[in-house]
Design a protein around this motif. Structure first.
Motif, mmCIF file in Angstrom:
data_model
loop_
_atom_site.group_PDB
_atom_site.id
_atom_site.type_symbol
_atom_site.label_atom_id
_atom_site.label_comp_id
_atom_site.label_asym_id
_atom_site.label_seq_id
_atom_site.Cartn_x
_atom_site.Cartn_y
_atom_site.Cartn_z
ATOM 1 N N VAL A 1 2.469 -0.585 -6.128
ATOM 2 C CA VAL A 1 2.028 0.214 -4.983
ATOM 3 C C VAL A 1 0.578 0.606 -5.209
ATOM 4 O O VAL A 1 0.240 1.285 -6.178
ATOM 5 C CB VAL A 1 2.900 1.466 -4.820
ATOM 6 C CG1 VAL A 1 2.476 2.235 -3.568
ATOM 7 C CG2 VAL A 1 4.371 1.100 -4.756
ATOM 8 N N SER A 2 -0.278 0.178 -4.302
ATOM 9 C CA SER A 2 -1.701 0.479 -4.418
ATOM 10 C C SER A 2 -2.040 1.742 -3.627
ATOM 11 O O SER A 2 -1.440 2.029 -2.603
ATOM 12 C CB SER A 2 -2.531 -0.692 -3.904
ATOM 13 O OG SER A 2 -2.283 -0.910 -2.537
ATOM 14 N N SER A 3 -3.021 2.453 -4.114
ATOM 15 C CA SER A 3 -3.409 3.714 -3.452
ATOM 16 C C SER A 3 -4.469 3.483 -2.398
ATOM 17 O O SER A 3 -5.026 2.408 -2.265
ATOM 18 C CB SER A 3 -3.937 4.689 -4.500
ATOM 19 O OG SER A 3 -5.009 4.125 -5.211
ATOM 20 N N PRO B 1 1.999 5.286 -5.555
ATOM 21 C CA PRO B 1 1.526 4.507 -6.715
ATOM 22 C C PRO B 1 2.400 4.713 -7.958
ATOM 23 O O PRO B 1 2.577 3.768 -8.745
ATOM 24 C CB PRO B 1 0.109 5.033 -6.926
ATOM 25 C CG PRO B 1 -0.336 5.455 -5.561
ATOM 26 C CD PRO B 1 0.899 6.032 -4.916
ATOM 27 N N GLN C 1 0.830 -1.195 0.000
ATOM 28 C CA GLN C 1 0.000 0.000 0.000
ATOM 29 C C GLN C 1 0.873 1.257 0.000
ATOM 30 O O GLN C 1 2.014 1.239 0.473
ATOM 31 C CB GLN C 1 -0.901 0.013 1.236
ATOM 32 C CG GLN C 1 -1.995 -1.041 1.210
ATOM 33 C CD GLN C 1 -2.917 -0.923 2.410
ATOM 34 O OE1 GLN C 1 -2.478 -0.573 3.509
ATOM 35 N NE2 GLN C 1 -4.192 -1.216 2.210
ATOM 36 N N ARG D 1 3.900 2.610 2.545
ATOM 37 C CA ARG D 1 4.678 1.531 3.152
ATOM 38 C C ARG D 1 6.066 1.444 2.542
ATOM 39 O O ARG D 1 6.431 2.263 1.673
ATOM 40 C CB ARG D 1 3.931 0.208 2.989
ATOM 41 C CG ARG D 1 2.518 0.210 3.543
ATOM 42 C CD ARG D 1 2.492 0.447 5.034
ATOM 43 N NE ARG D 1 3.038 -0.652 5.788
ATOM 44 C CZ ARG D 1 2.312 -1.678 6.242
ATOM 45 N NH1 ARG D 1 1.032 -1.741 5.977
ATOM 46 N NH2 ARG D 1 2.896 -2.634 6.953
#
Length: 118
Positions: free
Chosen positions: A116-118, A90, A13, A16
């Motif tokens: 990388v997710s938002s 992201p 996420q 992180r």
């Protein structure tokens, strides 16, 4: 001949951290002689760009987009270069490639995906 193998990628996420590792191996070479080690990344549809580089003497350079968030380091005894990535965004999503130069020959790893997710 030198083989570079990356590890440590994955899905995280935003905000992180991840640490990438690149281990060098070969029948007859000195890791210390690889004066330049670096991390590049390539997002879908984009060119491969330099993220960070480190010399044998420990001098480092970073892309403006990662300054203050990423840290490159090397452990000559372990023949390993690291990329500590903090405060991930992201837009850091890409395949990350390890690069090394030995006696004028360029070597690349196979890449490790960082998402990388938002």
């Amino acid at each position: 001949q030198v083989l570079l193998v990356e590890s440590g990628g994955g899905l995280v996420q935003a905000g992180r951290s991840l640490r990438l590792s690149c281990v060098a191996s070969g029948s007859t070479f000195s890791f210390v002689s690889m004066n330049v080690m670096a991390w590049y990344r390539q997002a879908p549809g984009k060119q491969r760009d330099l993220v960070a580089r480190i010399t044998g003497g420990g001098s480092t350079n970073y892309a403006d987009s990662v300054k203050g968030r990423f840290t490159i380091s090397r452990d000559n005894a372990k023949k390993t270069v690291y990329l500590q990535m903090n405060s991930l965004k992201p837009e850091d999503t890409a395949v990350y490639y390890c690069y090394g130069n030995l006696n004028g020959v360029n070597y690349w790893g196979q890449g490790t995906q960082v998402t990388v997710s938002s």
